[in-house]
Design a protein around this motif. Structure first.
Motif, PDB file in Angstrom:
ATOM      1  N   GLN A   6      64.196 149.354  40.564  1.00  0.00           N
ATOM      2  CA  GLN A   6      65.388 148.924  41.291  1.00  0.00           C
ATOM      3  C   GLN A   6      65.844 150.006  42.268  1.00  0.00           C
ATOM      4  OE1 GLN A   6      68.706 147.924  38.809  1.00  0.00           O
ATOM      5  NE2 GLN A   6      69.652 146.701  40.395  1.00  0.00           N
ATOM      6  N   ALA A   7      65.794 151.261  41.863  1.00  0.00           N
ATOM      7  CA  ALA A   7      66.187 152.353  42.767  1.00  0.00           C
ATOM      8  C   ALA A   7      65.253 152.426  43.973  1.00  0.00           C
ATOM      9  CB  ALA A   7      66.194 153.677  42.005  1.00  0.00           C
ATOM     10  N   ILE A   8      63.955 152.287  43.739  1.00  0.00           N
ATOM     11  CA  ILE A   8      62.993 152.330  44.847  1.00  0.00           C
ATOM     12  C   ILE A   8      63.224 151.171  45.810  1.00  0.00           C
ATOM     13  CG2 ILE A   8      60.548 152.022  45.400  1.00  0.00           C
ATOM     14  CD1 ILE A   8      59.956 153.715  42.899  1.00  0.00           C
ATOM     15  N   MET A   9      63.486 149.989  45.269  1.00  0.00           N
ATOM     16  CA  MET A   9      63.718 148.827  46.140  1.00  0.00           C
ATOM     17  C   MET A   9      65.012 148.976  46.937  1.00  0.00           C
ATOM     18  SD  MET A   9      62.255 145.624  44.022  1.00  0.00           S
ATOM     19  CE  MET A   9      61.962 144.596  45.448  1.00  0.00           C
ATOM     20  N   LEU A  10      66.047 149.552  46.325  1.00  0.00           N
ATOM     21  CA  LEU A  10      67.296 149.744  47.059  1.00  0.00           C
ATOM     22  C   LEU A  10      67.140 150.795  48.164  1.00  0.00           C
ATOM     23  CD1 LEU A  10      69.928 149.550  44.186  1.00  0.00           C
ATOM     24  CD2 LEU A  10      69.537 147.891  46.011  1.00  0.00           C
ATOM     25  N   VAL A  11      66.369 151.850  47.913  1.00  0.00           N
ATOM     26  CA  VAL A  11      66.117 152.844  48.962  1.00  0.00           C
ATOM     27  C   VAL A  11      65.331 152.203  50.104  1.00  0.00           C
ATOM     28  CG1 VAL A  11      64.826 154.959  49.467  1.00  0.00           C
ATOM     29  CG2 VAL A  11      66.313 154.853  47.471  1.00  0.00           C
ATOM     30  N   CYS A  12      64.314 151.414  49.765  1.00  0.00           N
ATOM     31  CA  CYS A  12      63.544 150.714  50.804  1.00  0.00           C
ATOM     32  C   CYS A  12      64.422 149.743  51.582  1.00  0.00           C
ATOM     33  CB  CYS A  12      62.360 149.968  50.178  1.00  0.00           C
ATOM     34  SG  CYS A  12      61.067 151.056  49.582  1.00  0.00           S
ATOM     35  N   LEU A  13      65.349 149.100  50.889  1.00  0.00           N
ATOM     36  CA  LEU A  13      66.275 148.189  51.557  1.00  0.00           C
ATOM     37  C   LEU A  13      67.160 148.951  52.537  1.00  0.00           C
ATOM     38  CD1 LEU A  13      66.914 145.143  51.396  1.00  0.00           C
ATOM     39  CD2 LEU A  13      68.699 145.707  49.776  1.00  0.00           C
ATOM     40  N   GLY A  14      67.608 150.142  52.158  1.00  0.00           N
ATOM     41  CA  GLY A  14      68.408 150.962  53.066  1.00  0.00           C
ATOM     42  C   GLY A  14      67.622 151.369  54.299  1.00  0.00           C
ATOM     43  N   PHE A  15      66.354 151.795  54.116  1.00  0.00           N
ATOM     44  CA  PHE A  15      65.525 152.144  55.266  1.00  0.00           C
ATOM     45  C   PHE A  15      65.245 150.924  56.144  1.00  0.00           C
ATOM     46  CE2 PHE A  15      64.064 155.969  52.815  1.00  0.00           C
ATOM     47  CZ  PHE A  15      64.578 156.886  53.716  1.00  0.00           C
ATOM     48  N   THR A  16      65.126 149.759  55.549  1.00  0.00           N
ATOM     49  CA  THR A  16      64.892 148.541  56.322  1.00  0.00           C
ATOM     50  C   THR A  16      66.104 148.203  57.181  1.00  0.00           C
ATOM     51  OG1 THR A  16      63.429 147.731  54.589  1.00  0.00           O
ATOM     52  CG2 THR A  16      64.276 146.109  56.138  1.00  0.00           C
ATOM     53  N   VAL A  17      67.289 148.315  56.618  1.00  0.00           N
ATOM     54  CA  VAL A  17      68.505 148.062  57.403  1.00  0.00           C
ATOM     55  C   VAL A  17      68.619 149.091  58.528  1.00  0.00           C
ATOM     56  CG1 VAL A  17      71.035 148.091  57.296  1.00  0.00           C
ATOM     57  CG2 VAL A  17      69.730 146.902  55.541  1.00  0.00           C
ATOM     58  N   HIS A  18      68.287 150.340  58.226  1.00  0.00           N
ATOM     59  CA  HIS A  18      68.292 151.379  59.268  1.00  0.00           C
ATOM     60  C   HIS A  18      67.287 151.036  60.370  1.00  0.00           C
ATOM     61  CE1 HIS A  18      68.568 155.330  61.080  1.00  0.00           C
ATOM     62  NE2 HIS A  18      67.252 155.454  60.996  1.00  0.00           N
ATOM     63  N   GLY A  19      66.111 150.568  60.006  1.00  0.00           N
ATOM     64  CA  GLY A  19      65.099 150.177  60.989  1.00  0.00           C
ATOM     65  C   GLY A  19      65.550 148.993  61.823  1.00  0.00           C
ATOM     66  N   MET A  20      66.250 148.052  61.199  1.00  0.00           N
ATOM     67  CA  MET A  20      66.754 146.901  61.956  1.00  0.00           C
ATOM     68  C   MET A  20      67.782 147.349  62.994  1.00  0.00           C
ATOM     69  SD  MET A  20      67.117 144.077  58.915  1.00  0.00           S
ATOM     70  CE  MET A  20      68.076 142.947  59.880  1.00  0.00           C
ATOM     71  N   VAL A  21      68.687 148.219  62.590  1.00  0.00           N
ATOM     72  CA  VAL A  21      69.717 148.706  63.513  1.00  0.00           C
ATOM     73  C   VAL A  21      69.069 149.513  64.639  1.00  0.00           C
ATOM     74  CG1 VAL A  21      71.695 150.268  63.718  1.00  0.00           C
ATOM     75  CG2 VAL A  21      71.565 148.665  61.812  1.00  0.00           C
ATOM     76  N   LEU A  22      68.124 150.382  64.273  1.00  0.00           N
ATOM     77  CA  LEU A  22      67.466 151.205  65.285  1.00  0.00           C
ATOM     78  C   LEU A  22      66.646 150.367  66.256  1.00  0.00           C
ATOM     79  CD1 LEU A  22      66.869 154.081  66.268  1.00  0.00           C
ATOM     80  CD2 LEU A  22      64.869 154.055  64.776  1.00  0.00           C
ATOM     81  N   SER A  23      65.907 149.384  65.765  1.00  0.00           N
ATOM     82  CA  SER A  23      65.086 148.569  66.665  1.00  0.00           C
ATOM     83  C   SER A  23      65.959 147.696  67.571  1.00  0.00           C
ATOM     84  CB  SER A  23      64.102 147.711  65.871  1.00  0.00           C
ATOM     85  OG  SER A  23      64.787 146.786  65.065  1.00  0.00           O
ATOM     86  N   SER A  24      67.062 147.186  67.059  1.00  0.00           N
ATOM     87  CA  SER A  24      67.932 146.397  67.935  1.00  0.00           C
ATOM     88  C   SER A  24      68.616 147.296  68.969  1.00  0.00           C
ATOM     89  CB  SER A  24      68.969 145.625  67.124  1.00  0.00           C
ATOM     90  OG  SER A  24      69.821 146.513  66.440  1.00  0.00           O
ATOM     91  N   PHE A  25      68.976 148.518  68.579  1.00  0.00           N
ATOM     92  CA  PHE A  25      69.560 149.457  69.526  1.00  0.00           C
ATOM     93  C   PHE A  25      68.567 149.791  70.631  1.00  0.00           C
ATOM     94  CE2 PHE A  25      70.199 153.917  70.797  1.00  0.00           C
ATOM     95  CZ  PHE A  25      71.456 153.808  71.374  1.00  0.00           C
ATOM     96  N   LEU A  26      67.330 150.062  70.259  1.00  0.00           N
ATOM     97  CA  LEU A  26      66.313 150.373  71.265  1.00  0.00           C
ATOM     98  C   LEU A  26      66.013 149.176  72.156  1.00  0.00           C
ATOM     99  CD1 LEU A  26      63.794 152.565  69.258  1.00  0.00           C
ATOM    100  CD2 LEU A  26      65.370 153.285  71.056  1.00  0.00           C
ATOM    101  N   PHE A  27      66.060 147.974  71.587  1.00  0.00           N
ATOM    102  CA  PHE A  27      65.813 146.775  72.391  1.00  0.00           C
ATOM    103  C   PHE A  27      66.843 146.639  73.496  1.00  0.00           C
ATOM    104  CE2 PHE A  27      66.633 142.254  73.183  1.00  0.00           C
ATOM    105  CZ  PHE A  27      65.386 141.884  73.675  1.00  0.00           C
ATOM    106  N   PHE A  28      68.102 146.875  73.179  1.00  0.00           N
ATOM    107  CA  PHE A  28      69.139 146.727  74.185  1.00  0.00           C
ATOM    108  C   PHE A  28      69.264 147.966  75.077  1.00  0.00           C
ATOM    109  CE2 PHE A  28      70.652 143.580  71.050  1.00  0.00           C
ATOM    110  CZ  PHE A  28      70.592 142.478  71.880  1.00  0.00           C
ATOM    111  N   LEU A  29      68.728 149.088  74.640  1.00  0.00           N
ATOM    112  CA  LEU A  29      68.810 150.302  75.439  1.00  0.00           C
ATOM    113  C   LEU A  29      67.758 150.338  76.539  1.00  0.00           C
ATOM    114  CD1 LEU A  29      70.089 153.175  75.670  1.00  0.00           C
ATOM    115  CD2 LEU A  29      68.165 153.936  74.280  1.00  0.00           C
ATOM    116  N   LEU A  30      66.552 149.929  76.228  1.00  0.00           N
ATOM    117  CA  LEU A  30      65.465 150.007  77.203  1.00  0.00           C
ATOM    118  C   LEU A  30      65.603 148.910  78.249  1.00  0.00           C
ATOM    119  CD1 LEU A  30      62.515 150.690  74.786  1.00  0.00           C
ATOM    120  CD2 LEU A  30      63.727 152.329  76.204  1.00  0.00           C
ATOM    121  N   PRO A  31      65.308 149.236  79.493  1.00  0.00           N
ATOM    122  CA  PRO A  31      65.403 148.210  80.537  1.00  0.00           C
ATOM    123  C   PRO A  31      64.301 147.177  80.372  1.00  0.00           C
ATOM    124  CG  PRO A  31      64.548 150.238  81.444  1.00  0.00           C
ATOM    125  CD  PRO A  31      64.941 150.534  80.031  1.00  0.00           C
ATOM    126  N   ARG A  32      64.638 145.955  80.707  1.00  0.00           N
ATOM    127  CA  ARG A  32      63.676 144.860  80.603  1.00  0.00           C
ATOM    128  C   ARG A  32      63.386 144.326  81.991  1.00  0.00           C
ATOM    129  NH1 ARG A  32      67.357 144.368  76.803  1.00  0.00           N
ATOM    130  NH2 ARG A  32      68.587 142.845  77.894  1.00  0.00           N
TER     131      ARG A  32
END
Length: 170
Positions: free
Chosen positions: A103-129
């Motif tokens: 359960q601890a390992i899955m919760l840590v992975c869940l935290g990194f996944t949420v961080h990755g989602m926030v980071l990827s959406s930030f980069l998507f809107f930051l980079l020019p299209r």
């Protein structure tokens, strides 16, 4: 694409954490029932293959039989180095430790996944299209000078002479 990958991983991890919370008791009970059934079968029938499995399980878990219920364990099912602990409590404690780690390992992975989602959406809107990648770093007012009335908020556009697409005859 990265956001969608992280979103799928988030859904999978959320389902895993939910499954751990809801079915922990069922898995514990079923594993204890399997040990209970194997132990009772060896005591009644004394089948050689089952007896060997039970002895290997006792050596691996460092326990010896079931002490609950006032039923003693035959000495033939325990080797001399066992600590005479109740196998049911050893199995329960081992499962509890494994559940908490998973359960601890899955919760840590869940935290990194949420961080990755926030980071990827930030980069998507930051980079020019679009097709502006080749013009990056060039600042030109040629489009503004062609239509000076459309860009009244740019003072430099008003200062430039009006350019036409026709070549001038000099």
């Amino acid at each position: 694409m990265a956001f969608l990958g992280f979103a799928c991983l988030f859904c999978i991890l959320t389902a895993g954490v939910t499954w751990i919370q809801e079915s922990q008791r069922q898995v514990d009970t079923s594993l204890l029932d399997v040990y209970d059934g194997l132990y009772e079968q060896v005591l009644r029938e004394s089948v050689f293959g089952q007896r060997e499995r039970l002895l290997i399980m006792h050596q691996m878990l460092k326990c010896c039989g079931k002490m609950s219920g006032g039923i003693g364990t035959p000495d033939s099912l325990c080797d001399g180095t066992a600590d005479m602990q109740d196998c049911l409590s050893v199995i329960s404690n081992s499962l509890r430790a494994h559940w908490s780690w998973s359960q601890a390992i899955m919760l840590v992975c869940l935290g990194f996944t949420v961080h990755g989602m926030v980071l990827s959406s930030f980069l998507f809107f930051l980079l020019p299209r679009g097709s502006d990648w080749d013009r990056r770093g060039e600042y030109s007012l040629t489009k503004a000078s062609k239509h000076p009335t459309a860009n009244k908020d740019i003072p430099l556009a008003l200062l430039l002479p009006l350019q036409t697409t026709e070549p001038s005859a000099v």
